[in-house]
Design a protein around this motif. Structure first.
Motif, PDB file in Angstrom:
ATOM      1  N   PRO A 283     -27.420  31.274  25.724  1.00  0.00           N
ATOM      2  CA  PRO A 283     -27.937  32.186  26.752  1.00  0.00           C
ATOM      3  C   PRO A 283     -28.680  33.358  26.131  1.00  0.00           C
ATOM      4  N   TYR A 284     -29.965  33.434  26.395  1.00  0.00           N
ATOM      5  CA  TYR A 284     -30.807  34.422  25.736  1.00  0.00           C
ATOM      6  C   TYR A 284     -30.508  35.846  26.175  1.00  0.00           C
ATOM      7  N   LYS A 285     -30.102  36.018  27.431  1.00  0.00           N
ATOM      8  CA  LYS A 285     -29.915  37.380  27.939  1.00  0.00           C
ATOM      9  C   LYS A 285     -28.847  38.154  27.174  1.00  0.00           C
ATOM     10  N   THR A 329     -23.075  26.919  23.941  1.00  0.00           N
ATOM     11  CA  THR A 329     -22.546  25.930  24.883  1.00  0.00           C
ATOM     12  C   THR A 329     -23.294  24.613  24.722  1.00  0.00           C
ATOM     13  N   VAL A 330     -22.575  23.504  24.732  1.00  0.00           N
ATOM     14  CA  VAL A 330     -23.212  22.182  24.715  1.00  0.00           C
ATOM     15  C   VAL A 330     -23.805  21.908  26.094  1.00  0.00           C
ATOM     16  N   LEU A 331     -25.073  21.556  26.125  1.00  0.00           N
ATOM     17  CA  LEU A 331     -25.761  21.231  27.385  1.00  0.00           C
ATOM     18  C   LEU A 331     -25.906  19.721  27.498  1.00  0.00           C
ATOM     19  N   THR A 332     -25.386  19.178  28.588  1.00  0.00           N
ATOM     20  CA  THR A 332     -25.509  17.748  28.876  1.00  0.00           C
ATOM     21  C   THR A 332     -25.986  17.574  30.312  1.00  0.00           C
ATOM     22  N   LYS A 333     -26.202  16.345  30.699  1.00  0.00           N
ATOM     23  CA  LYS A 333     -26.644  16.055  32.064  1.00  0.00           C
ATOM     24  C   LYS A 333     -25.657  16.609  33.096  1.00  0.00           C
ATOM     25  N   GLU A 334     -24.369  16.592  32.728  1.00  0.00           N
ATOM     26  CA  GLU A 334     -23.330  16.971  33.676  1.00  0.00           C
ATOM     27  C   GLU A 334     -23.274  18.468  33.970  1.00  0.00           C
ATOM     28  N   ASN A 335     -23.731  19.324  33.048  1.00  0.00           N
ATOM     29  CA  ASN A 335     -23.581  20.770  33.287  1.00  0.00           C
ATOM     30  C   ASN A 335     -24.919  21.520  33.371  1.00  0.00           C
ATOM     31  N   SER A 338     -24.663  24.085  36.228  1.00  0.00           N
ATOM     32  CA  SER A 338     -23.727  25.196  36.012  1.00  0.00           C
ATOM     33  C   SER A 338     -24.108  26.089  34.829  1.00  0.00           C
ATOM     34  N   THR A 339     -25.125  25.712  34.096  1.00  0.00           N
ATOM     35  CA  THR A 339     -25.560  26.526  32.944  1.00  0.00           C
ATOM     36  C   THR A 339     -26.962  27.081  33.184  1.00  0.00           C
ATOM     37  N   VAL A 340     -27.968  26.322  32.872  1.00  0.00           N
ATOM     38  CA  VAL A 340     -29.335  26.861  32.884  1.00  0.00           C
ATOM     39  C   VAL A 340     -29.847  27.170  34.284  1.00  0.00           C
ATOM     40  N   VAL A 341     -29.328  26.477  35.310  1.00  0.00           N
ATOM     41  CA  VAL A 341     -29.752  26.765  36.680  1.00  0.00           C
ATOM     42  C   VAL A 341     -29.017  27.984  37.219  1.00  0.00           C
ATOM     43  N   VAL A 342     -27.698  27.993  37.110  1.00  0.00           N
ATOM     44  CA  VAL A 342     -26.903  29.125  37.608  1.00  0.00           C
ATOM     45  C   VAL A 342     -27.287  30.415  36.892  1.00  0.00           C
ATOM     46  N   ASP A 343     -27.561  30.331  35.595  1.00  0.00           N
ATOM     47  CA  ASP A 343     -27.921  31.529  34.825  1.00  0.00           C
ATOM     48  C   ASP A 343     -29.373  31.977  35.043  1.00  0.00           C
ATOM     49  N   GLY A 344     -30.126  31.200  35.813  1.00  0.00           N
ATOM     50  CA  GLY A 344     -31.486  31.597  36.142  1.00  0.00           C
ATOM     51  C   GLY A 344     -32.521  31.298  35.078  1.00  0.00           C
TER      52      GLY A 344
END
Length: 366
Positions: A283-285, A329-335, A338-344
């Motif tokens: 998360p860059y922020k 955080t590990v980014l996969t199809k499943e999350n 909840s990661t890059v979309v929710v965090d904007g």
């Protein structure tokens, strides 16, 4: 005459004693940025980023860092430089920043070793340096990044899991990052800690400048040398190189596990399409906010506190620096949601363009 920030507090104290207690109170209420004349001046911060081939720097890091600095001090002046992956250019840019009177430099080094003389020059001029994302050598004052060894371990662990029971039936290719980037060595070490003894490495490359074209050529050469039928997967240290590697895999008719890092938009789409297995979401922020806070603190004469820099790190030159190391955080199809979309970071509409609409529906994003 500009007063270097690490000496400004001493000068202000002497001036206050000479002028009397009431003058000290005025200076303090004005924001603790008193200069020799008794007036206040906007702080000046230089932001030096390394390149544009990795999309994160222009798209996220720059605007986020600038926003944090302005949130803390709306009057702050920010000088921006991008070295376009040229270490000599970045050294010249440091000289320019010093000439322009920047009090603190936020520096993401192209070459952590080559920039050491510039860091030393800044130090001698009384200008603090916040090492951003990569720990430059020399007398750096603060550092923010991610736990880079853990990044590599998570990548390697994901590759081992994706290969699974086929581990004994072939070999993998490893495409590591630039040898001038200290993070690349940490990613590599972390990856090997998870891979060694579990997967056989057929070919491994250090890739100058993290260049996707170089990565494509390295992967293509390795596939030819190893034999496509013997390739079980590819470790790619970041998403930019994964793009080049994915093209080489496609040309060879291979659909094997492929790692990445940085959660680039095209990588998220490849994960949905099944041509990349995972990425590392950093998360860059939080990283940008920490850098901005460190820089403003230093410009205003405050050392970063334990809440901003709770740990330390040691550079290649042996300097121990106050640091903040953020957990990846590990980014996969499943999350993805909840990661890059929710965090904007991205909207569903950005991810799910016409070419990836079916993949999004299958993943439950649409």
């Amino acid at each position: 005459m500009k007063i270097a920030p690490r000496r400004a507090a001493v000068v202000a104290a002497v001036l206050c004693l000479a002028a009397g207690a009431s003058a000290c109170g005025i200076a303090k209420s004005a924001g603790s940025r008193a200069v020799a004349t008794g007036s206040t001046a906007a702080i000046k911060i230089g932001l030096l980023l390394p390149e544009t081939k990795t999309t994160r720097y222009e798209q996220f890091d720059k605007p986020l860092i600038e926003a944090r600095i302005k949130a803390l001090d709306p009057n702050a002046a920010i000088d921006y430089y991008n070295a376009d992956q040229d270490a000599t250019t970045q050294q010249t840019q440091v000289d320019t920043a010093l000439t322009k009177g920047d009090q603190v430099l936020i520096l993401d080094a192209v070459d952590a070793k080559a920039i050491q003389s510039s860091v030393q020059k800044a130090h001698q001029a009384g200008v603090e340096v916040v090492a951003y994302d990569r720990l430059a050598q020399g007398p750096v004052d603060a550092y923010v990044s991610f736990d880079n060894t853990e990044v590599g371990r998570l990548q390697g662990q994901a590759l081992v899991a994706a290969v699974g029971g086929r581990a004994g039936g072939g070999e993998i290719i490893m495409v590591d990052g630039s040898p001038t980037d200290p993070n690349a060595g940490q990613f590599k070490a972390g990856a090997h800690s998870a891979i060694d003894g579990r997967l056989k490495v057929a070919k491994e490359y250090d890739t100058p400048n993290w260049d996707p074209n170089n990565a494509n050529q390295e992967a293509a050469a390795a596939i030819t040398a190893v034999g496509a039928q013997n390739v079980l997967g590819v470790y790619s240290a970041n998403d930019g190189m994964a793009a080049g590697i994915a093209t080489a895999l496609q040309a060879a008719g291979l659909a094997v596990p492929l790692t990445g890092q940085d959660a680039q938009l095209d990588a998220v789409q490849r994960i949905l399409a099944g041509t990349q297995t995972m990425s590392i979401y950093k998360p860059y922020k939080p990283e940008a906010d920490t850098a901005g806070t460190m820089a403003v603190d230093l410009a205003e004469g405050r050392a970063p506190g334990s809440s901003v820099a709770p740990t330390t790190a040691t550079s290649g030159s042996g300097t121990t620096v106050k640091a903040q190391l953020i957990t990846p955080t590990v980014l996969t199809k499943e999350n993805i949601r909840s990661t890059v979309v929710v965090d904007g970071l991205y909207t569903v509409a950005q991810i799910c363009d016409a070419a990836h609409a079916a993949d999004c529906r299958a993943a439950g994003l649409q």
